[in-house]
Design a protein around this motif. Structure first.
Motif, mmCIF file in Angstrom:
data_model
loop_
_atom_site.group_PDB
_atom_site.id
_atom_site.type_symbol
_atom_site.label_atom_id
_atom_site.label_comp_id
_atom_site.label_asym_id
_atom_site.label_seq_id
_atom_site.Cartn_x
_atom_site.Cartn_y
_atom_site.Cartn_z
ATOM 1 N N ARG A 291 43.061 33.498 52.887
ATOM 2 C CA ARG A 291 42.581 34.622 53.695
ATOM 3 C C ARG A 291 42.053 35.745 52.813
ATOM 4 N N GLN A 292 42.777 36.005 51.736
ATOM 5 C CA GLN A 292 42.362 37.071 50.825
ATOM 6 C C GLN A 292 41.010 36.737 50.189
ATOM 7 N N ARG A 293 40.818 35.483 49.811
ATOM 8 C CA ARG A 293 39.535 35.071 49.216
ATOM 9 C C ARG A 293 38.389 35.244 50.211
ATOM 10 N N LYS A 294 38.641 34.890 51.463
ATOM 11 C CA LYS A 294 37.610 35.066 52.499
ATOM 12 C C LYS A 294 37.284 36.546 52.686
ATOM 13 N N ILE B 168 37.576 38.895 50.437
ATOM 14 C CA ILE B 168 36.816 39.335 49.266
ATOM 15 C C ILE B 168 35.345 38.955 49.417
ATOM 16 N N LEU B 169 35.075 37.746 49.884
ATOM 17 C CA LEU B 169 33.687 37.322 50.100
ATOM 18 C C LEU B 169 32.987 38.213 51.123
ATOM 19 N N GLN B 170 33.696 38.554 52.196
ATOM 20 C CA GLN B 170 33.111 39.424 53.210
ATOM 21 C C GLN B 170 32.798 40.804 52.627
ATOM 22 N N GLY C 36 28.615 44.557 50.302
ATOM 23 C CA GLY C 36 28.327 45.473 49.209
ATOM 24 C C GLY C 36 29.440 46.457 48.917
ATOM 25 N N ILE C 37 30.647 46.120 49.335
ATOM 26 C CA ILE C 37 31.809 46.993 49.131
ATOM 27 C C ILE C 37 32.575 46.513 47.895
ATOM 28 N N ALA D 282 40.138 46.319 44.203
ATOM 29 C CA ALA D 282 41.521 46.374 44.694
ATOM 30 C C ALA D 282 41.937 45.047 45.316
ATOM 31 N N ALA D 283 41.027 44.427 46.068
ATOM 32 C CA ALA D 283 41.329 43.143 46.708
ATOM 33 C C ALA D 283 41.534 42.050 45.659
#
Length: 76
Positions: free
Chosen positions: A19-22, A24-26, A31-32, A36-37
């Motif tokens: 979920r965290q990887r998804k 990060i991709l989003q 462009g954010i 931190a993620a």
């Protein structure tokens, strides 16, 4: 903590990592900044490594000595 509990926690953490990887991709697509993620992801992965070490230790303790056995071999 028992072996089954550790295995369950590892599986739960792996789902969270996905979920965290998804996420990060989003964030990257939007462009954010993902700094931190990505740090959180690294901490999660380190926790999984620690849980895996604990699981392996518990497994060795549970199995006892395996002297003279070959992986997948017969136990005479």
């Amino acid at each position: 903590m028992g072996l089954d509990r550790v295995r369950s926690e590892i599986e739960h953490m792996r789902v969270q990592v996905g979920r965290q990887r998804k996420e990060i991709l989003q964030l990257q697509r939007a462009g954010i900044s993902t700094a931190a993620a990505e740090l959180l992801l690294q901490r999660m992965l380190a926790k999984i490594d620690g849980l895996c070490d604990g699981r392996d230790r518990l497994k060795r303790e549970e199995d006892g000595p395996t002297k003279g056995r070959v992986l997948g071999g017969r136990s005479w």
